[in-house]
Design a protein around this motif. Structure first.
Motif, PDB file in Angstrom:
ATOM      1  N   LEU A   1       0.789  -1.377   0.069  1.00 49.44           N
ATOM      2  CA  LEU A   1      -0.071  -0.097  -0.209  1.00 49.44           C
ATOM      3  C   LEU A   1       0.770   1.375  -0.062  1.00 49.44           C
ATOM      4  O   LEU A   1       0.710   2.011  -0.735  1.00 49.44           O
ATOM      5  N   LEU A   2       1.932   1.269   0.846  1.00 54.61           N
ATOM      6  CA  LEU A   2       2.807   2.552   1.003  1.00 54.61           C
ATOM      7  C   LEU A   2       3.414   2.960  -0.425  1.00 54.61           C
ATOM      8  O   LEU A   2       3.337   4.080  -0.686  1.00 54.61           O
ATOM      9  N   ALA A   3       3.590   1.690  -1.040  1.00 55.01           N
ATOM     10  CA  ALA A   3       4.370   2.103  -2.513  1.00 55.01           C
ATOM     11  C   ALA A   3       3.615   3.151  -3.488  1.00 55.01           C
ATOM     12  O   ALA A   3       4.020   3.780  -4.380  1.00 55.01           O
ATOM     13  N   SER A   4       2.232   2.831  -3.238  1.00 57.86           N
ATOM     14  CA  SER A   4       1.133   3.321  -4.153  1.00 57.86           C
ATOM     15  C   SER A   4       1.312   5.017  -3.749  1.00 57.86           C
ATOM     16  O   SER A   4       0.818   5.843  -4.646  1.00 57.86           O
ATOM     17  N   PHE A   5       1.840   5.455  -2.566  1.00 60.27           N
ATOM     18  CA  PHE A   5       1.926   6.820  -2.218  1.00 60.27           C
ATOM     19  C   PHE A   5       3.126   7.608  -2.807  1.00 60.27           C
ATOM     20  O   PHE A   5       3.203   8.793  -2.382  1.00 60.27           O
ATOM     21  N   ASP A   6       3.760   6.978  -3.542  1.00 60.77           N
ATOM     22  CA  ASP A   6       4.910   7.671  -4.434  1.00 60.77           C
ATOM     23  C   ASP A   6       4.382   8.847  -5.508  1.00 60.77           C
ATOM     24  O   ASP A   6       5.055   9.514  -5.698  1.00 60.77           O
ATOM     25  N   ASP A   7       3.044   8.390  -5.793  1.00 59.91           N
ATOM     26  CA  ASP A   7       2.372   9.448  -6.626  1.00 59.91           C
ATOM     27  C   ASP A   7       1.746  10.417  -5.510  1.00 59.91           C
ATOM     28  O   ASP A   7       1.034  10.074  -4.805  1.00 59.91           O
ATOM     29  N   PRO A   8       2.376  11.710  -5.864  1.00 61.59           N
ATOM     30  CA  PRO A   8       1.685  12.777  -4.785  1.00 61.59           C
ATOM     31  C   PRO A   8       0.300  12.749  -4.955  1.00 61.59           C
ATOM     32  O   PRO A   8      -0.305  13.582  -3.942  1.00 61.59           O
ATOM     33  N   ARG A   9      -0.386  12.567  -6.038  1.00 64.31           N
ATOM     34  CA  ARG A   9      -1.632  13.013  -5.941  1.00 64.31           C
ATOM     35  C   ARG A   9      -2.585  11.747  -5.394  1.00 64.31           C
ATOM     36  O   ARG A   9      -3.940  12.206  -4.929  1.00 64.31           O
ATOM     37  N   ILE A  10      -2.172  10.610  -4.919  1.00 63.08           N
ATOM     38  CA  ILE A  10      -2.742   9.763  -4.210  1.00 63.08           C
ATOM     39  C   ILE A  10      -2.661   9.966  -2.817  1.00 63.08           C
ATOM     40  O   ILE A  10      -1.830  10.334  -2.178  1.00 63.08           O
ATOM     41  N   VAL A  11      -4.103  10.210  -2.042  1.00 63.05           N
ATOM     42  CA  VAL A  11      -4.257  10.529  -0.694  1.00 63.05           C
ATOM     43  C   VAL A  11      -4.887   9.230  -0.040  1.00 63.05           C
ATOM     44  O   VAL A  11      -4.996   9.298   1.277  1.00 63.05           O
TER      45      VAL A  11
END
Lengths: 372, 125
Positions: A131-141
């Motif tokens: 899950l953490l890896a998906s937050f590399d994209d700053p648009r993802i909250v």
């Protein structure tokens, strides 16, 4: 993992554990060890909480703190949590909902990310890392994972098992491709703490706070991800009594969210299309399933119309088997398919009742009842 | 389908269409320089599932039809069954038309609402 950085917080009197005199450096935001705080709302979860905490402690990434929000349980939930060495906070009185309990604890979160997990849900060891890896994209909250029922024994658990395999291996992956997972599931979701605070935490105005929060994010222009490799295992309702409670909450929550968000989400591409077809299915398809098919069979004295009840068996089987075979659960999936048809008939009844009560009778469901 | 919402229904048709169109969308994304090649695995999986659902449904219709017509008693009960496959093409096109009407109505509703909003905003200014 570092869940013992802070001293155990005693809250027997319901005193704010982060009171001025007791505030640790971490609580004041001075020192941030790790990126993630986990919130575990719990009301009478003594039987399942230990498994949840153990699975959190077995994660492949460091966790700053695990906070169990004991929502005034009467079964010793707090003692179980303390025995496992996690932080326990207790609101002055029962908050009345999962959202309320999580909001109470949000003020103790000083890490970049907050993860909410149900007290009856366990995780695959790498679930949080994925899950953490998906937050590399700053648009993802916000990000959520694949949900599989932990126990698959009763007809209700089996029905839900098929429902989840279908939804998470087919529909939700397509939703994610188009950038709009319908819901970041409340049983296991991670959020950017800053944005969570900006939206005043988890909404308490509906009984489906996860859908409410997800749609709020979309209407503010934020992104949400579904990560199929991040797997969680909740305990699903095992009998009709608890399944009914959960379905009542979900169906009413869906209608409540439609009424609150319709004006904003109809401007959100793809989400508006999904909402429109779901409303059609919820009302028209449910009515067709319950009334029109048997009526046609009687009027035309022809049982061919009853094939409508099973004509979509292959449509269900294809994605379900595609998900079950790699998991080595082919037999379990095939044996569970009939239960799905029982569950969806019950779903149809609850959905029609929810529309009737919320929209026609203006009888809003306000009481949050747990599904087990 | 969404957990808690009944049936495959119109949303099933919606997702099947989305799945079938994903390779086309992805192809154009690559052509127009949006490098999303790593997503081809997901795209092809969902495309295969969508195509598999259609094929399996057709096969199931055929199977049921064969079973039904094989027994004279059952065949008499299912009087309207003229061909072997019980799954007709017209319900599929009816579903597509219904989906088009639902999504078209949404689009129309949004256009009308946007038009109504503009004069109100202008009046406020």
């Amino acid at each position: 993992m570092n869940d013992k950085v802070l001293p155990l917080v005693s809250t027997e009197q319901g005193v704010d554990p982060a009171g001025e005199s007791k505030q640790s450096p971490a609580r004041r935001g001075v020192c941030l060890l790790g990126k993630l705080t986990i919130l575990v709302p719990a009301y009478n979860e003594a039987g399942s909480l230990a498994d949840t905490i153990r699975s959190l402690k077995a994660q492949t990434v460091p966790i700053h703190e695990i906070i169990v929000i004991d929502d005034r349980s009467t079964d010793g939930t707090d003692a179980v949590a303390r025995s496992l060495g996690v932080t326990v906070v207790t609101p002055p009185q029962n908050t009345g909902s999962k959202a309320g309990a999580q909001n109470f604890a949000l003020k103790y979160v000083f890490t970049e990310f907050a993860l909410a997990i149900d007290a009856d849900t366990t995780l695959a060891p790498d679930a949080i890392e994925k899950l953490l890896a998906s937050f590399d994209d700053p648009r993802i909250v916000a990000a959520c994972g694949f949900v599989i029922p932990r126990h698959v024994k009763t007809v209700w658990e089996r029905g839900r098992y098929i429902e989840y395999l279908f939804a998470f291996s087919f529909c939700k992956q397509i939703q994610d491709y188009f950038g709009k997972p319908l819901i970041s599931s409340g049983c296991f979701s991670m959020y950017r703490t800053e944005v969570l605070r900006e939206t005043n935490g988890w909404p308490t105005r509906t009984v489906a706070e996860d859908m409410d929060l997800t749609w709020t994010f979309y209407s503010k222009g934020y992104g949400v991800r579904f990560i199929p490799d991040a797997v969680c295992y909740p305990i699903e309702p095992h009998n009709y009594h608890f399944m009914g409670k959960q379905l009542k909450r979900w169906s009413h929550g869906f209608v409540q969210n439609l009424m609150i968000h319709w004006d904003s989400i109809r401007q959100v591409p793809y989400l508006n299309s999904m909402a429109a077809v779901i409303v059609w299915d919820a009302i028209i398809a449910s009515a067709a399933y319950m009334v029109i098919l048997p009526l046609l069979a009687v009027i035309f004295r022809n049982p061919i119309f009853l094939i409508g009840y099973v004509i979509d068996v292959p449509a269900v089987l294809v994605p379900v088997l595609a998900a079950a075979i790699p998991r080595g659960e082919t037999g379990r999936a095939l044996a569970s398919v009939p239960a799905y048809f029982v569950l969806r008939t019950v779903n149809a009844v609850f959905m029609i009742k929810a529309f009737w009560n919320e929209i026609i009778r203006k009888k809003t469901l306000k009481v949050y009842e747990k599904g087990h | 389908m969404v957990a808690g919402v009944p049936g495959i229904g119109l949303s099933g048709v919606f997702y099947i269409l989305c799945g079938l169109f994903m390779p086309v969308i992805e192809f154009f994304s690559v052509v127009f320089g949006k490098s999303r090649r790593h997503r081809w695995k997901l795209v092809m999986t969902q495309f295969s599932l969508s195509a598999g659902i259609l094929l399996a449904s057709w096969g199931f219709g055929l199977l049921v039809g064969m079973i039904v017509t094989a027994s004279p008693w059952v065949a008499r009960s299912f009087r309207s069954l003229n061909d072997i496959n019980v799954l007709k093409v017209w319900p599929f096109f009816l579903s597509l038309a219904t989906l088009a009407v639902v999504l078209g109505s949404l689009w129309l509703f949004n256009q009308v609402s946007a038009k109504n909003r503009r004069p109100r905003r202008a009046a406020r200014k």
